[in-house]
Design an enzyme around this catalytic site. Structure first.
Site, PDB file in Angstrom:
ATOM      1  CB  ALA A   1      19.863 -40.812  -7.297  1.00 19.94           C
TER       2      ALA A   1
ATOM      3  CD  GLU B   1      40.720 -31.362  -4.525  1.00 19.99           C
ATOM      4  OE1 GLU B   1      40.368 -32.511  -4.186  1.00 19.99           O
ATOM      5  OE2 GLU B   1      41.494 -30.651  -3.869  1.00 19.99           O
TER       6      GLU B   1
ATOM      7  CE  LYS C   1      31.881 -37.032  -2.944  1.00 13.57           C
ATOM      8  NZ  LYS C   1      31.559 -38.422  -3.246  1.00 13.57           N
TER       9      LYS C   1
ATOM     10  CE  LYS D   1      27.421 -37.262  -3.571  1.00 14.21           C
ATOM     11  NZ  LYS D   1      26.594 -38.305  -3.381  1.00 14.21           N
TER      12      LYS D   1
ATOM     13  CB  CYS E   1       5.292 -68.429 -15.342  1.00 16.99           C
ATOM     14  SG  CYS E   1       7.077 -68.513 -15.118  1.00 16.99           S
TER      15      CYS E   1
ATOM     16  CB  CYS F   1       8.475 -72.362 -11.994  1.00 14.72           C
ATOM     17  SG  CYS F   1       9.149 -71.089 -13.087  1.00 14.72           S
TER      18      CYS F   1
HETATM   19  S1  IVH Z   1      38.248 -34.888   0.451  1.00 11.88           S
HETATM   20  C1  IVH Z   1      37.762 -34.396   4.952  1.00 11.88           C
HETATM   21  N1  IVH Z   1      38.471 -34.903  -2.166  1.00 11.88           N
HETATM   22  O1  IVH Z   1      34.226 -38.424  -1.400  1.00 11.88           O
HETATM   23  C2  IVH Z   1      37.614 -34.519   3.499  1.00 11.88           C
HETATM   24  N2  IVH Z   1      37.113 -36.577  -1.160  1.00 11.88           N
HETATM   25  O2  IVH Z   1      31.806 -37.929   0.177  1.00 11.88           O
HETATM   26  C3  IVH Z   1      38.032 -35.811   2.949  1.00 11.88           C
HETATM   27  N3  IVH Z   1      36.168 -38.188  -2.747  1.00 11.88           N
HETATM   28  O3  IVH Z   1      35.257 -40.052   1.516  1.00 11.88           O
HETATM   29  C4  IVH Z   1      37.606 -36.069   1.558  1.00 11.88           C
HETATM   30  N4  IVH Z   1      37.062 -37.338  -4.550  1.00 11.88           N
HETATM   31  O4  IVH Z   1      35.907 -41.058  -0.784  1.00 11.88           O
HETATM   32  C5  IVH Z   1      37.912 -35.495  -1.085  1.00 11.88           C
HETATM   33  N5  IVH Z   1      38.796 -34.839  -4.452  1.00 11.88           N
HETATM   34  C6  IVH Z   1      38.257 -35.414  -3.389  1.00 11.88           C
HETATM   35  C7  IVH Z   1      37.446 -36.565  -3.507  1.00 11.88           C
HETATM   36  C8  IVH Z   1      36.879 -37.107  -2.359  1.00 11.88           C
HETATM   37  C9  IVH Z   1      36.310 -38.287  -4.074  1.00 11.88           C
HETATM   38  C10 IVH Z   1      35.346 -39.091  -1.898  1.00 11.88           C
HETATM   39  C11 IVH Z   1      36.054 -39.655  -0.699  1.00 11.88           C
HETATM   40  C12 IVH Z   1      35.279 -39.145   0.471  1.00 11.88           C
HETATM   41  C13 IVH Z   1      33.922 -38.950  -0.141  1.00 11.88           C
HETATM   42  C14 IVH Z   1      33.099 -37.988   0.677  1.00 11.88           C
END
Ligand code: IVH
Length: 719
Positions: A50, A136, A138, A336, A430, A455
């Site tokens: 973050a 999807e 991530k 995110k 300490c 120390c």
């Molecule tokens: S697509 C051009 N799909 O997220 C697009 N990335 O922040 C290519 N990641 O480098 C990425 N899950 O390491 C895609 N379902 C998903 C993903 C995914 C994780 C990661 C991947 C990418 C990064 C980008």
């Protein structure tokens, strides 16, 4: 950070002046680069995701407002740092891109709107038509590319900088989710499958326990464990790590019969890949948002870490119409999740003493599950932070884990403060057995044990640093072994490590040590008796000298004994040097060993002084001399400059802003041509390249009659 920099860092981007923006841009870019190295090359991040995202968001905001600050070297223009050199390089046939991030609902709607407008412009899409998105989870791992030819897995590589990655084929072959041979119909003749290597949370925790018991490196989180495991030079080690793989994209593919992303995901499954079950085709913004919410609810109970969801335009012809901006597709975005948080009781605050004596308060918590991981400790950073949060022992606190290093205490839940909650008094001694007084530095932010070398806590931490991965890298001596050996008198100073052989019988009698593990340990130590100069310098734990500076020093001095002699001479000269002389004269003019040290790239007066203070302590010098006797320190092969190099023996200075290249690139080119590049102009300078807004150095060159070149002339000269 300096006081002025702190002030600028607290300002809103809109309130920055041109000058402040430039300084802040540099600070952010440097910080991002440093963290990139920790994350990508060392698999050992020091800040939370973050916080890292915040740095990038601010950098981007600055570049959006101050366009002139965007340069090709800015982290915003790069996918990831250049790959390291331990593995063979693989050039991706199609670049591996990254995704833009959306953090808020507004940003998500902005993305959906941009896609719609783009498609209405570029295709026959009507305002009433729907756009389907493949949504999807991530996965929080690392992306890789797998090359298949005639259905057979032939090569796999990490993303690297997006263009070139590292060949980790043997390691990938140990992952059971990656098919060696594809089955089913319609497999393209040759193509790249892309996806994420990751580690499940439970397997990660078990692996870390095993690592700790064996005195090996413990990883910060599942993603770093996955990255570290994949980048092993020995694939037998990778084979013992619980790595998994989800496929979700393609690179180069000939022929490519699928028309939509969702069709491709179905095919991947048929061919034998694992695809993530948390995937749904959504046709309206409301469906997309509902998906985000639902996955957010499931997130804590998933067996693996996810850090958001990804939306991709499903139709591939539409993806192609939308194309890319800089290094990310216009047709996809990562939405995110906020960092994972939980509430728990603060049972106490402990103090940890670091290698340089800095005292760090650590919150001892009632163990709580934060997004699938049990957390019992969290960082409180420093005394100021305890004050700022007004956190008291007994308080209910909110903590956060963002796929992170160490969880953080975010704040107190005031309505749940018990009556007997106790204000914490930062110790003025300490916690080590010597109980030496604590001194304050940096306006009280850093509290340091004044015991220095005496120390015992610091001694243990210094030994830990000495054997760590970027120093002597002694396997089998990590974790608690150093501390136990220290407490039982087997080790006190670094040189003792190389004398452990004489204590073989004693170690074998210890609990948990068998014949084999002792033999392995002694062999690992023996193997490190020959060491490179940069590792040797880094391992000494000299204040302000880390891996990068150690490398530069090694290049400059070349030989361990010459270096030590120079450091001792510099320390002696520094003592005789009144402070006012140093301030008035440029370091270059001071001359001697001290002047030479100040002139080393990236050293400067502050670091040079810290080094001189270190080498003025007899105790430190004794430790180094004792260690030196037991080692073969390899001399550094200096850059060999060809006799006919065009700028051989020339001393070049760059000043002012260059517009067609960065300063670093210009310096590197000059060095390639045989020149020595320095920072200040003197009679010895052969050439001064004068860019925009140059100041005193250009004037000085004119005064001294040193030849100057404009940027254009330099480009012509250097090719
Ligand atoms: S697509 C051009 N799909 O997220 C697009 N990335 O922040 C290519 N990641 O480098 C990425 N899950 O390491 C895609 N379902 C998903 C993903 C995914 C994780 C990661 C991947 C990418 C990064 C980008």
């Amino acid at each position: 950070m300096s006081k002025a920099a702190k002030v600028v860092a607290a300002l809103k981007v809109d309130d920055l002046t041109q000058r402040q923006a430039k300084a802040e841009h540099k600070r952010l870019a440097d910080e991002i680069r440093a963290n990139d190295v920790l994350y990508h090359e060392k698999d050992a991040p020091e800040i939370s995701d973050a916080d890292y995202d915040k740095l990038r968001v601010r950098l981007k905001a600055i570049e959006a407002k101050f366009r002139q600050l965007v340069d090709p070297d800015s982290p915003t223009q790069q996918v990831a740092p250049t790959p390291s050199t331990a593995f063979a390089k693989v050039r991706h046939l199609k670049p591996m891109l990254s995704l833009d991030n959306a953090f808020t609902d507004e940003e998500l709607l902005g993305f959906l709107d941009r896609v719609r407008r783009g498609l209405e412009r570029e295709t026959d899409l009507k305002p009433e038509d729907e756009i389907a998105f493949s949504c999807e989870a991530k996965i929080d791992g690392l992306s890789i590319s797998l090359r298949y030819e005639d259905g057979e897995f032939i090569q796999g590589a990490t993303r690297g900088d997006g263009t070139t990655g590292e060949d980790v084929t043997p390691n990938l072959k140990t992952i059971k989710d990656i098919p060696h041979k594809l089955k089913g119909r319609g497999v393209p003749k040759a193509f790249d499958v892309r996806g994420e290597v990751y580690m499940e949370r439970k397997a990660f925790q078990e692996m870390n326990k095993r690592q700790e018991a064996a005195g090996e490196k413990v990883f910060a989180n599942p993603r770093n464990a996955a990255a570290g495991s994949l980048r092993q030079l020995d694939s037998d080690i990778t084979a013992t790590r619980p790595l998994r793989f989800f496929a979700y994209a393609w690179g180069e593919a000939e022929p490519r019969p699928w028309k939509t992303h969702s069709e491709y995901l179905r095919l991947l499954k048929e061919w034998g890949f694992k695809t993530n079950p948390l995937t749904r085709l959504c046709k309206t913004p409301d469906e997309v948002r509902a998906f985000y919410r639902e996955i957010g609810v499931e997130r804590p109970t998933l067996p693996y870490d996810i850090d958001g969801v990804v939306y991709k335009v499903d139709r591939i012809d539409w993806q192609e119409r939308l194309g890319f901006v800089s290094r990310a597709p216009r047709w996809a975005i990562a939405h995110k999740f906020p960092a994972e948080q939980a509430r728990t009781r603060l049972n106490g605050i402990n103090i940890q003493v670091g290698r340089t004596g800095a005292l760090t308060p650590v919150a001892e918590l009632e163990p709580v599950n934060v997004g699938g991981v049990m957390v019992g400790r969290a960082s409180l950073h420093n005394a100021d932070e305890i004050e700022r949060l007004d956190v008291r022992v007994g308080d209910m606190v909110t903590i956060q884990r963002a796929g992170d290093v160490i969880p953080q205490v975010l704040g107190v839940v005031p309505e749940e403060r018990p009556k007997n909650a106790k204000k914490y008094h930062f110790p003025d001694h300490c916690p080590c057995p010597l109980k030496t007084p604590v001194k304050s530095e940096d306006g009280g932010v850093v509290r340091r044990c004044s015991g220095g070398l005496e120390c015992p806590f610091q001694q243990v931490e210094r030994l830990r640093y000495f054997v760590s991965r970027n120093c002597f890298d002694i396997e089998g001596l990590g974790g608690t072994h150093i501390e136990n050996f220290f407490n039982d008198g087997l080790l006190k100073i670094p040189g003792d490590i190389f004398r452990l052989k004489s204590k073989e019988a004693e170690i074998k009698k210890r609990e948990g040590w068998g014949d084999l593990s002792v033999r392995n340990l002694l062999a690992a130590i023996e193997a490190r008796k020959t060491i490179t100069l940069d590792r040797y310098i880094n391992a000494l734990g000299i204040p302000l000298i880390g891996e990068a500076t150690a490398k530069i020093l090694a290049q400059e001095y070349g030989d361990a004994d010459d270096w030590l002699a120079e450091m001792l001479a510099a320390a002696k000269e520094r003592k005789k040097q009144p402070d006012d002389v140093r301030k008035e004269k440029a370091a270059a003019e001071v001359g001697g060993s001290y002047g030479r040290l100040c002139n080393v790239e990236q050293i400067g007066v502050t670091t040079a002084d810290a080094m001189c203070a270190f080498f003025s302590e007899g105790h430190n010098v004794e430790i180094i001399k004792d260690l030196r006797k037991q080692l073969t320190v390899e001399a550094v092969k200096r850059r060999v400059i060809a006799a006919d190099a065009p700028l051989k023996d020339k001393i070049v200075v760059f000043t002012g802003e260059l517009s067609t290249m960065t300063r670093d690139a210009a310096k590197a080119r000059a060095e390639e041509l045989g020149a020595k590049v320095t920072d200040s102009v003197s009679k010895k300078t052969s050439l001064v390249v004068v860019g925009e807004n140059a100041g005193s150095k250009a004037r000085k060159a004119a005064e001294l009659g040193v030849q100057t070149l404009t940027e254009e002339e330099w480009v012509k000269l250097s090719g």
